[in-house]
Design a protein around this motif. Sequence first.
Motif, PDB file in Angstrom:
ATOM      1  N   LYS A 103      -2.560 -12.753 -25.158  1.00  0.00           N
ATOM      2  CA  LYS A 103      -2.101 -13.502 -26.321  1.00  0.00           C
ATOM      3  C   LYS A 103      -1.653 -14.894 -25.903  1.00  0.00           C
ATOM      4  CE  LYS A 103      -0.518  -9.353 -28.681  1.00  0.00           C
ATOM      5  NZ  LYS A 103       0.665  -8.596 -29.103  1.00  0.00           N
ATOM      6  N   GLN A 104      -1.883 -15.238 -24.636  1.00  0.00           N
ATOM      7  CA  GLN A 104      -1.457 -16.551 -24.152  1.00  0.00           C
ATOM      8  C   GLN A 104      -2.431 -17.634 -24.608  1.00  0.00           C
ATOM      9  OE1 GLN A 104      -0.120 -16.772 -19.976  1.00  0.00           O
ATOM     10  NE2 GLN A 104      -0.656 -14.629 -19.850  1.00  0.00           N
ATOM     11  N   GLU A 105      -1.914 -18.837 -24.719  1.00  0.00           N
ATOM     12  CA  GLU A 105      -2.752 -19.966 -25.109  1.00  0.00           C
ATOM     13  C   GLU A 105      -3.760 -20.267 -23.992  1.00  0.00           C
ATOM     14  OE1 GLU A 105      -3.382 -23.041 -27.630  1.00  0.00           O
ATOM     15  OE2 GLU A 105      -1.430 -23.813 -26.963  1.00  0.00           O
ATOM     16  N   CYS A 106      -5.048 -20.045 -24.277  1.00  0.00           N
ATOM     17  CA  CYS A 106      -6.089 -20.135 -23.242  1.00  0.00           C
ATOM     18  C   CYS A 106      -6.235 -21.550 -22.683  1.00  0.00           C
ATOM     19  CB  CYS A 106      -7.432 -19.696 -23.805  1.00  0.00           C
ATOM     20  SG  CYS A 106      -7.349 -18.315 -24.961  1.00  0.00           S
ATOM     21  N   VAL A 107      -6.210 -22.533 -23.591  1.00  0.00           N
ATOM     22  CA  VAL A 107      -6.560 -23.884 -23.143  1.00  0.00           C
ATOM     23  C   VAL A 107      -5.520 -24.485 -22.194  1.00  0.00           C
ATOM     24  CG1 VAL A 107      -8.043 -24.423 -25.108  1.00  0.00           C
ATOM     25  CG2 VAL A 107      -5.615 -24.932 -25.243  1.00  0.00           C
ATOM     26  N   SER A 108      -4.278 -23.925 -22.202  1.00  0.00           N
ATOM     27  CA  SER A 108      -3.263 -24.479 -21.308  1.00  0.00           C
ATOM     28  C   SER A 108      -3.671 -24.271 -19.848  1.00  0.00           C
ATOM     29  CB  SER A 108      -1.894 -23.859 -21.582  1.00  0.00           C
ATOM     30  OG  SER A 108      -1.898 -22.483 -21.279  1.00  0.00           O
ATOM     31  N   GLU A 128      -4.040 -21.739 -33.241  1.00  0.00           N
ATOM     32  CA  GLU A 128      -5.412 -21.477 -33.687  1.00  0.00           C
ATOM     33  C   GLU A 128      -6.410 -21.394 -32.538  1.00  0.00           C
ATOM     34  OE1 GLU A 128      -7.557 -23.999 -36.621  1.00  0.00           O
ATOM     35  OE2 GLU A 128      -5.757 -23.603 -37.822  1.00  0.00           O
ATOM     36  N   SER A 129      -6.128 -22.181 -31.474  1.00  0.00           N
ATOM     37  CA  SER A 129      -7.097 -22.250 -30.376  1.00  0.00           C
ATOM     38  C   SER A 129      -7.333 -20.886 -29.734  1.00  0.00           C
ATOM     39  CB  SER A 129      -6.611 -23.248 -29.330  1.00  0.00           C
ATOM     40  OG  SER A 129      -5.324 -22.883 -28.872  1.00  0.00           O
ATOM     41  N   ILE A 130      -6.330 -20.021 -29.754  1.00  0.00           N
ATOM     42  CA  ILE A 130      -6.503 -18.694 -29.151  1.00  0.00           C
ATOM     43  C   ILE A 130      -7.592 -17.921 -29.899  1.00  0.00           C
ATOM     44  CG2 ILE A 130      -5.396 -16.500 -28.562  1.00  0.00           C
ATOM     45  CD1 ILE A 130      -2.750 -17.950 -28.385  1.00  0.00           C
ATOM     46  N   ALA A 131      -7.525 -17.993 -31.225  1.00  0.00           N
ATOM     47  CA  ALA A 131      -8.506 -17.269 -32.034  1.00  0.00           C
ATOM     48  C   ALA A 131      -9.919 -17.766 -31.745  1.00  0.00           C
ATOM     49  CB  ALA A 131      -8.176 -17.426 -33.516  1.00  0.00           C
ATOM     50  N   THR A 132     -10.046 -19.080 -31.511  1.00  0.00           N
ATOM     51  CA  THR A 132     -11.356 -19.653 -31.212  1.00  0.00           C
ATOM     52  C   THR A 132     -11.936 -18.998 -29.962  1.00  0.00           C
ATOM     53  OG1 THR A 132     -10.531 -21.740 -32.033  1.00  0.00           O
ATOM     54  CG2 THR A 132     -12.577 -21.830 -30.780  1.00  0.00           C
ATOM     55  N   CYS A 133     -11.144 -18.902 -28.908  1.00  0.00           N
ATOM     56  CA  CYS A 133     -11.630 -18.317 -27.653  1.00  0.00           C
ATOM     57  C   CYS A 133     -11.857 -16.817 -27.807  1.00  0.00           C
ATOM     58  CB  CYS A 133     -10.625 -18.557 -26.529  1.00  0.00           C
ATOM     59  SG  CYS A 133     -10.151 -20.282 -26.314  1.00  0.00           S
ATOM     60  N   MET A 134     -10.919 -16.165 -28.506  1.00  0.00           N
ATOM     61  CA  MET A 134     -10.996 -14.710 -28.606  1.00  0.00           C
ATOM     62  C   MET A 134     -12.132 -14.252 -29.527  1.00  0.00           C
ATOM     63  SD  MET A 134      -8.946 -13.640 -26.418  1.00  0.00           S
ATOM     64  CE  MET A 134      -8.223 -12.003 -26.571  1.00  0.00           C
TER      65      MET A 134
END
Length: 397
Positions: A283-288, A262-268
């Motif tokens: 499509k990578q997980e941003c927060v990592s 879900e976190s990806i959608a938040t940033c995107m």
Amino acid sequence: MSITVLYIICTKSFYIIDFKLNLKSINMKETITRGSFLKRSAVFTLGATAIATGAGLLIPKSAKANTNRAWPWPYVTLDPELARIRAHDDFWGGNACCYGVFNGVISLLKDAIGEPYDTFPTELMIFGHGGGAGWGATCGTINGGAGVISLVCAKADSDILVNELFGWYTQTSFPSTISNGYAMDHLFGIDKFDGDLVQTESGSPLCHSSVTKWCNEANIAVDALERKERCARSAGDVAAKVVELLNEHFAGTFEPGYVPPESIATCMACHGSTGTQHNVASKQECVSCHGENPHGTGVFVGKVKNFELSQNYPNPFNQATTFEFSLTQPEKVTLVIYSLNGEQIKTLVSDQKFSEGKQTLKWDGRNEFGVNASPGMYIYRFKAGDSMKSLSMMKMK
Ligand code: HEC
Ligand code: HEC
């Protein structure tokens, strides 16, 4: 123990050629060499060729004739377990992960169909090892797997299947229990290390992330034999997955299973193609990589200054504190409180519509479960429409 060597699907009926290897009756070492596997599957090569060319099912129209090399190239249903063994063993052949997966699957197609699979050197995929000649970028196993997919599927289908493969990879623990089991039971052709290996999930398609997380968890050095065997087993896992995906795709039964975090959608929502920033395609997980709080604290992030947020009061505070903000126009407001290590403690409001002017929200110091949060520093992120700002506060009791 028996192994089903090859399945062949035909237009009118479903044939399963079940080739049983009685492992007990054959010398162990002889059973597991790659050569003997090839010899054993050779008998099916003839059958597969006959049925594949005769029935024509699973072969894209453009490549129906064996001598026609038009892309995409033909595919026949393969045995994922054979692909697992070949990819593992091909890893150890000297060309490593990307080649291992690619050749593991392509050599099965070559055995089954022959031309055009015998017309090019699979060594073209050597480049992918170690995430690209050791750069730690995209994991070579999925690069090699994606190469197979793009050889047998046109772009639209290839994109869907590669997306599934990459997504699955980020959420899967490697090496799998199956591959660990094969190694411990000496079922691979190349037997470098027969112990169980720690399994880790990387959350990322990067070789660097995947390998280093595993090394830390297993407490094993990156150049150790066990680490290489870990990548060889993972190559087997990915090759088996590629074959499963392609079998399902050509049988018309493929259903996407990967659900992005879900976190990806938040940033995107802001950084993606429909957001205000419109500057990220990933499509990578941003927060990592960027952390939970990439914009720092106290920085206004947004194009239009549509709100003012003042420091909470009192601050520091004991149990309760108040947030005051004012909006220049009606906006959907979200206010979330995080601990310093990014853990979400409490969502006070989420996408709740507020009218313009001065507003207040109050926090009673309790988390989502109604438990008083421990004393310490917290960050609160305020979002109004597409703009946001984070500030920190100190809880004393
Ligand atoms: C509400 C919209 C919004 C959301 C949601 C959002 N951003 Fe941003 N982000 C921005 C804006 C606007 C900027 C530009 C800030 C500037 O230029 O000062 C920015 C800048 C950045 C920058 C550049 C560094 C900086 O501080 O300027 C990074 C990195 C970033 N965002 C990552 C993320 C990540 C990761 C997420 C998800 C956890 C995220 N953003 C969520 C709007 C957003
Ligand atoms: C593998 C790590 C990694 C992942 C995952 C990642 N980023 Fe980045 N991102 C970077 C690096 C490295 C930079 C370049 C930073 C620099 O040069 O200052 C960058 C740059 C950015 C920038 C521009 C920063 C600037 O200084 O202007 C934004 C915005 C951004 N990323 C947003 C995102 C978003 C949104 C996602 C999730 C879809 C994401 N990133 C995923 C590593 C990553």
